[in-house]
Enzyme design. Structure first.
Site, PDB file in Angstrom:
ATOM      1  N   ASP A 118       0.863  -1.174   0.000  1.00  0.00           N
ATOM      2  CA  ASP A 118       0.000   0.000   0.000  1.00  0.00           C
ATOM      3  C   ASP A 118       0.903   1.229   0.000  1.00  0.00           C
ATOM      4  O   ASP A 118       1.912   1.266   0.721  1.00  0.00           O
ATOM      5  CB  ASP A 118      -0.858   0.047   1.274  1.00  0.00           C
ATOM      6  CG  ASP A 118      -2.044  -0.898   1.235  1.00  0.00           C
ATOM      7  OD1 ASP A 118      -2.077  -1.786   0.369  1.00  0.00           O
ATOM      8  OD2 ASP A 118      -2.929  -0.761   2.105  1.00  0.00           O
ATOM      9  N   HIS A 172       4.672  -7.416   0.119  1.00  0.00           N
ATOM     10  CA  HIS A 172       4.454  -8.726  -0.470  1.00  0.00           C
ATOM     11  C   HIS A 172       5.205  -8.867  -1.793  1.00  0.00           C
ATOM     12  O   HIS A 172       5.664  -7.878  -2.367  1.00  0.00           O
ATOM     13  CB  HIS A 172       2.951  -8.924  -0.694  1.00  0.00           C
ATOM     14  CG  HIS A 172       2.132  -8.860   0.566  1.00  0.00           C
ATOM     15  ND1 HIS A 172       1.525  -9.962   1.135  1.00  0.00           N
ATOM     16  CD2 HIS A 172       1.828  -7.813   1.386  1.00  0.00           C
ATOM     17  CE1 HIS A 172       0.889  -9.606   2.238  1.00  0.00           C
ATOM     18  NE2 HIS A 172       1.062  -8.295   2.417  1.00  0.00           N
ATOM     19  N   SER A 258       8.278   4.777   5.062  1.00  0.00           N
ATOM     20  CA  SER A 258       9.203   3.834   4.451  1.00  0.00           C
ATOM     21  C   SER A 258       8.909   3.720   2.965  1.00  0.00           C
ATOM     22  O   SER A 258       7.906   4.234   2.481  1.00  0.00           O
ATOM     23  CB  SER A 258       9.075   2.456   5.117  1.00  0.00           C
ATOM     24  OG  SER A 258       9.066   2.578   6.523  1.00  0.00           O
TER      25      SER A 258
END
Length: 303
Positions: A118, A172, A258
């Site tokens: 995301d 992921h 991040s």
């Protein structure tokens, strides 16, 4: 005087532009835009001390009181949480939360590459040899970001997915493959916010980061980079070797803004058209894990 121009992001699901809510915006602008960066650089950004202390506090039970205010201030959707907010023993447990099954659907077709996280994405369909420039006038290069692996990706493609405190902070794999190499680099902890990127620090070449080389059946070998930033307690990779499946968890960030960077070999992938258009106009696109990012280029399409 600091430039107070808001950061504009395109919501992919609605196509509408919005101004990003920045946690600690006044502080970031003061540090990077009011002539203070040189003074603060060694104390805050080139030393891990402050971020280590912040990480300790966010790991402690004393930080639980921040959870409700973060949910409210950042408008985080509680419905997505796999566990109720009351179950988290610290702010970092909340920050690295899991989501309910089915919350991030994805296309399982092997030729389609999905977003690994995301965040807010910028794509670069073709590097200028080794260079990319997220902010006009401040180019970055993959030779500095990947000092021992960059030759694989000259004139390749690159995507930057910037995570904010409001985002789901587990990342992921965008497609199936096999991990063939990994490496960690110590470094500074500059903010990854565009305010900081536009002020000169070489976030991608100087910050703490980890990279993983992944060999795939459809797009050759790509590089998956996690970039640490100010306030990030840790980069935690939970899958570090062997075969990987599309949308399998790779790891997570503890508290802080991040970034995930994906670097592809030349003529291996084609980014989604909306991401190309928004990036060319200088706008990040709000994206979610599993949404389309790119597709493999068939061998007959390569030029």
């Amino acid at each position: 005087m600091a430039n107070s121009t808001p950061i504009t992001v395109i919501d992919r699901e609605t196509g509408k532009a919005f101004h990003e809510k920045i946690l600690g915006e006044k502080w970031i602008r003061w540090a990077y835009q009011d002539g203070n960066a040189t003074t603060l650089e060694s104390l805050l950004f080139r030393s891990s001390l402050i971020s280590t202390l912040m990480g300790w506090w966010y790991d402690s039970p004393f930080s639980k009181g921040k959870i409700d205010s973060a949910i409210h201030e950042l408008e985080i959707n509680e419905w997505e949480f796999a566990s109720p907010k009351e179950s988290y023993g610290s702010f970092n447990e909340f920050f690295a939360r899991h989501l309910k099954d089915g919350t991030r659907p994805f296309d399982p077709a092997p030729e389609n590459i999905v977003s690994p996280a995301d965040g807010r994405v910028l794509v670069f369909p073709k590097l200028d040899e080794d260079t990319f420039a997220p902010v006009k006038g401040h180019p970055f290069n993959i030779r500095k970001m990947l000092p021992v692996a960059s030759e694989h990706f000259i004139n390749g493609s690159l995507a930057i997915i910037r995570l904010c405190p409001a985002d789901y902070h587990r990342y992921h794999f965008p497609c199936a493959g096999k991990i063939v190499q990994s490496r960690d680099f110590a470094g500074a902890l500059h903010s990854v916010n565009p305010i900081a990127l536009g002020s000169g620090p070489d976030v991608f070449g100087e910050n703490k980061r980890s990279y993983t080389m992944i060999q795939t059946p459809n797009i050759g070998t790509y590089c998956y980079v996690e970039v640490g930033a100010f306030g990030v307690g840790s980069i935690i990779n939970t899958k570090t070797d062997g075969s990987v499946q599309k949308m399998e968890e790779k790891g997570y960030f503890k508290f802080g803004g991040s970034t995930v960077v994906l670097v592809f070999e030349q003529n291996k992938i084609r980014f989604s058209e909306d991401l190309i258009a928004n990036s060319a106009a200088g706008h990040e696109t709000l994206i979610k894990v599993g949404q389309p990012l790119a597709s493999a280029i068939e061998k007959t399409d390569k030029k």
